[in-house]
Design a protein around this motif. Structure first.
Motif, PDB file in Angstrom:
ATOM      1  N   GLU A 128      45.971   9.272 -67.767  1.00  0.00           N
ATOM      2  CA  GLU A 128      44.904   9.396 -66.776  1.00  0.00           C
ATOM      3  C   GLU A 128      44.899   7.986 -66.302  1.00  0.00           C
ATOM      4  OE1 GLU A 128      40.060   9.467 -67.161  1.00  0.00           O
ATOM      5  OE2 GLU A 128      41.335  11.226 -68.087  1.00  0.00           O
ATOM      6  N   TYR A 129      44.844   6.970 -66.894  1.00  0.00           N
ATOM      7  CA  TYR A 129      44.705   5.600 -66.735  1.00  0.00           C
ATOM      8  C   TYR A 129      45.921   5.294 -65.500  1.00  0.00           C
ATOM      9  CZ  TYR A 129      44.298   0.303 -66.778  1.00  0.00           C
ATOM     10  OH  TYR A 129      44.107  -0.707 -66.458  1.00  0.00           O
ATOM     11  N   PRO A 135      43.916   0.618 -60.935  1.00  0.00           N
ATOM     12  CA  PRO A 135      42.771   0.904 -61.574  1.00  0.00           C
ATOM     13  C   PRO A 135      41.638  -0.170 -61.061  1.00  0.00           C
ATOM     14  CG  PRO A 135      44.381   0.286 -63.290  1.00  0.00           C
ATOM     15  CD  PRO A 135      44.879   0.475 -61.919  1.00  0.00           C
ATOM     16  N   THR A 136      40.323   0.394 -60.907  1.00  0.00           N
ATOM     17  CA  THR A 136      39.300  -0.551 -60.899  1.00  0.00           C
ATOM     18  C   THR A 136      38.949  -1.472 -61.911  1.00  0.00           C
ATOM     19  OG1 THR A 136      37.506   0.849 -60.808  1.00  0.00           O
ATOM     20  CG2 THR A 136      38.654   0.809 -58.784  1.00  0.00           C
ATOM     21  N   GLN A 138      35.981  -1.128 -63.341  1.00  0.00           N
ATOM     22  CA  GLN A 138      35.306   0.040 -64.104  1.00  0.00           C
ATOM     23  C   GLN A 138      36.396   0.954 -64.844  1.00  0.00           C
ATOM     24  OE1 GLN A 138      32.786   1.699 -61.315  1.00  0.00           O
ATOM     25  NE2 GLN A 138      30.938   0.244 -61.492  1.00  0.00           N
ATOM     26  N   GLU A 139      37.110   1.234 -64.469  1.00  0.00           N
ATOM     27  CA  GLU A 139      38.074   2.127 -65.092  1.00  0.00           C
ATOM     28  C   GLU A 139      39.054   1.491 -66.006  1.00  0.00           C
ATOM     29  OE1 GLU A 139      39.591   5.074 -61.223  1.00  0.00           O
ATOM     30  OE2 GLU A 139      40.615   3.385 -61.671  1.00  0.00           O
ATOM     31  N   ARG A 140      39.101  -0.042 -65.822  1.00  0.00           N
ATOM     32  CA  ARG A 140      39.600  -0.467 -66.949  1.00  0.00           C
ATOM     33  C   ARG A 140      38.766  -0.834 -68.124  1.00  0.00           C
ATOM     34  NH1 ARG A 140      42.484  -4.023 -62.598  1.00  0.00           N
ATOM     35  NH2 ARG A 140      40.553  -5.295 -62.662  1.00  0.00           N
ATOM     36  N   HIS A 142      36.535   1.104 -68.870  1.00  0.00           N
ATOM     37  CA  HIS A 142      36.309   2.587 -69.632  1.00  0.00           C
ATOM     38  C   HIS A 142      37.622   2.767 -70.459  1.00  0.00           C
ATOM     39  CE1 HIS A 142      35.570   6.755 -70.088  1.00  0.00           C
ATOM     40  NE2 HIS A 142      36.853   7.236 -69.535  1.00  0.00           N
ATOM     41  N   TYR A 143      38.796   2.415 -70.067  1.00  0.00           N
ATOM     42  CA  TYR A 143      40.117   2.681 -70.802  1.00  0.00           C
ATOM     43  C   TYR A 143      39.933   1.803 -72.093  1.00  0.00           C
ATOM     44  CZ  TYR A 143      45.023   2.334 -72.034  1.00  0.00           C
ATOM     45  OH  TYR A 143      46.079   2.191 -72.817  1.00  0.00           O
TER      46      TYR A 143
END
Length: 193
Positions: A128-129, A135-136, A138-140, A142-143
Motif C-alpha cells: 500500500e505504501y 508518499p507524503t 503523513q503517509e510515511r 503512518h507507515y
C-alpha cells in the motif's frame, strides 16, 4: 449387514471422536479406544452373513466367510493396544510434570501463526505504501507507526512466551523422564575467571 451393528458402530465412532477432541489425555485415551472399537465393529459387520470356515478343500467358495475383515480387525486390536499404552504413558508423564493431564496449547505453533500473520500485514502495508506516487510526510509517518505496532506485537508475544517457560528446570531431563531429584544433587560446574 445388520442395521443395529452399523448404528452401534456409528455411535461408538461419534462418541470416540468427541472424546478425542477434548483436552484431558485420559479422555483422549478413552476416545481412541471407543472409536477403534466402533471401527472394528464396522469392519466386522461389513463381512455379511456368517458362513463356513475358509478351508482349502471341501467347501464351496460362495459359502465361505471372507477372512480379510477379521484379519484387519485383529491387526487393529493390536494397534489399539499399542496406542493405548503410548497414551497412558503420556498421560502419566504429563501428570508427573504438570500435575494435570490436560493438553496445553502449543506455544511454538501460536508463535509461527502470529509471525505469519504479522508478516502478511507488513507485506500489505508495504504494498500500500509503495503503490502510489511519492508518499507524503503523513503517509510515511503512518507507515512507520504501523511498522512499529507490528514489531511491538511480535515482541509482546516473545515476552509472553519467555514468562511462560520454566527457567528453573532442565527441559531435556523433563522430556526424557529424569526426576528432579536425580540432577538436583549434581555439583554445579564452576568456571574460572
Amino acid at each position: 449387514m445388520s442395521a443395529s451393528l452399523i448404528a452401534t458402530s456409528v455411535v461408538l465412532c461419534a462418541v470416540g471422536g468427541m472424546l478425542m477432541l477434548t483436552r484431558p489425555l485420559t479422555r483422549i485415551l478413552l476416545g481412541a479406544v471407543i472409536a477403534s472399537n466402533g471401527i472394528n465393529l464396522l469392519v466386522l459387520s461389513s463381512t455379511g452373513k456368517a458362513g463356513a470356515a475358509p478351508l482349502l478343500y471341501g467347501v464351496p467358495l460362495r459359502r465361505v466367510t471372507d477372512p480379510l475383515p477379521q484379519a484387519i480387525a485383529l491387526t487393529a486390536i493390536v494397534i489399539t493396544l499399542a496406542t493405548t499404552a503410548f497414551l497412558l504413558a503420556m498421560a502419566y508423564r504429563s501428570y508427573q510434570l504438570t500435575g494435570t493431564d490436560e493438553v496445553h496449547d502449543d506455544l511454538e505453533d501460536r508463535r509461527i501463526f502470529l509471525r505469519a500473520e504479522v508478516l502478511g500485514e507488513r507485506a500489505e502495508l508495504r504494498q500500500e505504501y509503495r503503490s502510489g506516487p511519492r508518499p507524503t510526510r503523513q503517509e510515511r509517518a503512518h507507515y512507520r507507526e504501523e511498522h512499529r505496532r507490528l514489531r511491538a506485537r511480535l515482541r509482546a508475544d516473545r515476552a509472553l512466551q519467555a514468562r511462560g517457560r520454566d527457567a528453573g528446570g532442565d527441559l531435556w531431563n523433563d522430556v526424557l523422564g529424569a526426576d528432579p531429584e536425580d540432577y538436583e544433587h549434581d555439583e554445579p560446574i564452576r568456571r574460572s575467571t
